[in-house]
Design a protein around this motif. Structure first.
Motif, PDB file in Angstrom:
ATOM      1  N   LYS A  15       0.955  -1.324   0.016  1.00 39.30           N
ATOM      2  CA  LYS A  15       0.021  -0.035  -0.038  1.00 39.30           C
ATOM      3  C   LYS A  15       0.834   1.411   0.210  1.00 39.30           C
ATOM      4  O   LYS A  15       0.716   2.320  -0.699  1.00 39.30           O
ATOM      5  CB  LYS A  15      -0.990  -0.121   1.269  1.00 39.30           C
ATOM      6  N   ALA A  16       1.813   1.374   0.640  1.00 41.49           N
ATOM      7  CA  ALA A  16       2.914   2.334   0.890  1.00 41.49           C
ATOM      8  C   ALA A  16       3.705   2.493  -0.705  1.00 41.49           C
ATOM      9  O   ALA A  16       3.596   3.603  -0.977  1.00 41.49           O
ATOM     10  CB  ALA A  16       3.830   2.170   1.805  1.00 41.49           C
ATOM     11  N   MET A  17       3.755   1.657  -1.097  1.00 39.15           N
ATOM     12  CA  MET A  17       4.343   1.531  -2.703  1.00 39.15           C
ATOM     13  C   MET A  17       3.228   2.149  -3.636  1.00 39.15           C
ATOM     14  O   MET A  17       3.790   2.873  -4.369  1.00 39.15           O
ATOM     15  CB  MET A  17       4.963   0.134  -3.043  1.00 39.15           C
ATOM     16  N   LEU A  18       2.031   1.654  -3.645  1.00 39.12           N
ATOM     17  CA  LEU A  18       1.201   2.397  -4.449  1.00 39.12           C
ATOM     18  C   LEU A  18       1.070   3.722  -4.181  1.00 39.12           C
ATOM     19  O   LEU A  18       0.626   4.635  -5.000  1.00 39.12           O
ATOM     20  CB  LEU A  18       0.027   1.452  -4.270  1.00 39.12           C
ATOM     21  N   THR A  19       0.811   4.201  -2.872  1.00 38.32           N
ATOM     22  CA  THR A  19       0.371   5.296  -2.463  1.00 38.32           C
ATOM     23  C   THR A  19       1.665   6.490  -2.953  1.00 38.32           C
ATOM     24  O   THR A  19       1.257   7.349  -3.234  1.00 38.32           O
ATOM     25  CB  THR A  19       0.149   5.592  -0.797  1.00 38.32           C
ATOM     26  N   GLU A  20       2.896   6.024  -2.513  1.00 39.13           N
ATOM     27  CA  GLU A  20       3.892   6.794  -2.812  1.00 39.13           C
ATOM     28  C   GLU A  20       4.559   6.540  -4.332  1.00 39.13           C
ATOM     29  O   GLU A  20       5.658   7.340  -4.492  1.00 39.13           O
ATOM     30  CB  GLU A  20       5.264   6.656  -1.900  1.00 39.13           C
ATOM     31  N   ASN A  21       4.079   5.665  -5.097  1.00 38.15           N
ATOM     32  CA  ASN A  21       4.673   5.478  -6.469  1.00 38.15           C
ATOM     33  C   ASN A  21       5.764   5.122  -6.383  1.00 38.15           C
ATOM     34  O   ASN A  21       6.791   5.747  -7.030  1.00 38.15           O
ATOM     35  CB  ASN A  21       4.378   6.813  -7.198  1.00 38.15           C
ATOM     36  N   ILE A  22       6.330   4.248  -5.395  1.00 38.79           N
ATOM     37  CA  ILE A  22       7.727   3.660  -5.326  1.00 38.79           C
ATOM     38  C   ILE A  22       7.955   2.236  -5.841  1.00 38.79           C
ATOM     39  O   ILE A  22       6.972   1.503  -5.747  1.00 38.79           O
ATOM     40  CB  ILE A  22       8.429   4.031  -4.033  1.00 38.79           C
ATOM     41  N   GLU A  23       8.958   1.950  -6.133  1.00 39.14           N
ATOM     42  CA  GLU A  23       9.422   0.539  -6.614  1.00 39.14           C
ATOM     43  C   GLU A  23       9.806  -0.341  -5.550  1.00 39.14           C
ATOM     44  O   GLU A  23      10.364   0.364  -4.442  1.00 39.14           O
ATOM     45  CB  GLU A  23      10.353   0.631  -7.687  1.00 39.14           C
ATOM     46  N   LEU A  24       9.815  -1.577  -5.684  1.00 38.68           N
ATOM     47  CA  LEU A  24      10.524  -2.673  -4.236  1.00 38.68           C
ATOM     48  C   LEU A  24      11.589  -2.041  -3.948  1.00 38.68           C
ATOM     49  O   LEU A  24      12.038  -2.279  -2.727  1.00 38.68           O
ATOM     50  CB  LEU A  24      10.109  -4.116  -4.838  1.00 38.68           C
ATOM     51  N   TRP A  35      10.049   1.086   4.467  1.00 33.42           N
ATOM     52  CA  TRP A  35       8.742   0.476   4.669  1.00 33.42           C
ATOM     53  C   TRP A  35       8.941  -1.143   4.934  1.00 33.42           C
ATOM     54  O   TRP A  35       7.978  -1.436   5.905  1.00 33.42           O
ATOM     55  CB  TRP A  35       7.611   0.934   3.489  1.00 33.42           C
ATOM     56  N   ILE A  36       9.625  -1.635   4.147  1.00 36.89           N
ATOM     57  CA  ILE A  36       9.692  -3.203   4.540  1.00 36.89           C
ATOM     58  C   ILE A  36      10.409  -3.283   6.196  1.00 36.89           C
ATOM     59  O   ILE A  36       9.975  -4.130   6.844  1.00 36.89           O
ATOM     60  CB  ILE A  36      10.859  -3.870   3.552  1.00 36.89           C
ATOM     61  N   ASP A  37      11.277  -2.169   6.560  1.00 36.18           N
ATOM     62  CA  ASP A  37      11.830  -2.234   7.899  1.00 36.18           C
ATOM     63  C   ASP A  37      10.799  -2.202   8.835  1.00 36.18           C
ATOM     64  O   ASP A  37      10.726  -2.505   9.824  1.00 36.18           O
ATOM     65  CB  ASP A  37      12.833  -1.501   8.012  1.00 36.18           C
ATOM     66  N   PHE A  38       9.907  -1.262   8.533  1.00 33.09           N
ATOM     67  CA  PHE A  38       8.734  -0.850   9.517  1.00 33.09           C
ATOM     68  C   PHE A  38       7.667  -1.898   9.624  1.00 33.09           C
ATOM     69  O   PHE A  38       7.259  -2.247  10.635  1.00 33.09           O
ATOM     70  CB  PHE A  38       8.210   0.428   9.006  1.00 33.09           C
ATOM     71  N   PHE A  39       7.284  -2.255   8.629  1.00 31.42           N
ATOM     72  CA  PHE A  39       6.162  -3.483   8.717  1.00 31.42           C
ATOM     73  C   PHE A  39       6.485  -4.718   8.786  1.00 31.42           C
ATOM     74  O   PHE A  39       5.530  -5.510   8.661  1.00 31.42           O
ATOM     75  CB  PHE A  39       5.138  -2.889   7.245  1.00 31.42           C
ATOM     76  N   TRP A  40       7.695  -5.190   8.728  1.00 29.60           N
ATOM     77  CA  TRP A  40       8.138  -6.285   8.915  1.00 29.60           C
ATOM     78  C   TRP A  40       9.271  -6.471  10.232  1.00 29.60           C
ATOM     79  O   TRP A  40      10.306  -5.843   9.994  1.00 29.60           O
ATOM     80  CB  TRP A  40       9.169  -7.002   7.500  1.00 29.60           C
ATOM     81  N   LEU A  41       8.523  -6.632  11.166  1.00 30.12           N
ATOM     82  CA  LEU A  41       9.489  -6.809  12.424  1.00 30.12           C
ATOM     83  C   LEU A  41       9.401  -5.390  13.163  1.00 30.12           C
ATOM     84  O   LEU A  41       9.865  -4.978  14.187  1.00 30.12           O
ATOM     85  CB  LEU A  41      10.735  -7.212  12.346  1.00 30.12           C
ATOM     86  N   GLY A  42       8.652  -4.442  12.464  1.00 27.66           N
ATOM     87  CA  GLY A  42       8.781  -3.150  13.232  1.00 27.66           C
ATOM     88  C   GLY A  42       7.627  -3.075  14.204  1.00 27.66           C
ATOM     89  O   GLY A  42       6.871  -3.769  14.465  1.00 27.66           O
TER      90      GLY A  42
END
Length: 153
Positions: A73-82, A88-95
């Motif tokens: 969702k963050a990638m879609l909202t901010e229009n960023i690639e993986l 965002w990965i750091d925050f939503f995985w184990l964050g």
């Protein structure tokens, strides 16, 4: 904005289920969690903040959050690639996302006391009500309206 995310929302739920399945297939205990995201402002309407994510067991540490849907969702909202989604990965995985309230953890077939006339719920995430033994459709604004807020005081 809602139209933009209508199809990805269905897909985002699948990301959670897929991550749980992959974790379990690898022998890692995993469960689904349903809850609501709190807003940072007192009295803010959080009614649209319902969300599900996964948790998995880290030996010696306990249960950790895994939320690939929020990364996407963050990638879609901010229009960023993986490749650019590391924060965002750091925050939503184990964050440690302290803005979530858990309503249900690893449950299926939720029964209330007294028992609801409509039978067990698949999961308990949204408000539930019955009138004259008939469950109200919590996703229908005509049948069921509610507002979820909180205050820190």
């Amino acid at each position: 904005m809602a139209g933009r995310f209508s199809a990805p929302r269905r897909f985002l739920g699948n990301l959670r289920l897929n991550s749980e399945s992959l974790l379990r297939a690898a022998g890692v205990p995993a469960i689904d969690v349903c809850g609501i995201r709190m807003d940072t402002k007192d009295g803010a309407d959080m009614s649209g903040g319902y969300h599900c994510w996964a948790q998995f067991c880290v030996p010696g540490c306990g249960w950790a959050t895994a939320d690939p849907a929020d990364v996407r969702k963050a990638m879609l909202t901010e229009n960023i690639e993986l490749k650019d989604a590391g924060k965002w990965i750091d925050f939503f995985w184990l964050g440690a996302d302290g803005s979530r309230v858990i309503l249900e953890r690893g449950a299926r077939g939720v029964a209330f006391a007294p028992a609801q006339a409509a039978g067990e719920l698949n999961y308990f995430m949204y408000p539930y009500a019955e009138v004259d033994g008939k469950a109200l459709n919590y996703l229908s604004a005509k049948e069921f309206s509610y507002k979820v807020t909180y205050n820190t005081k």
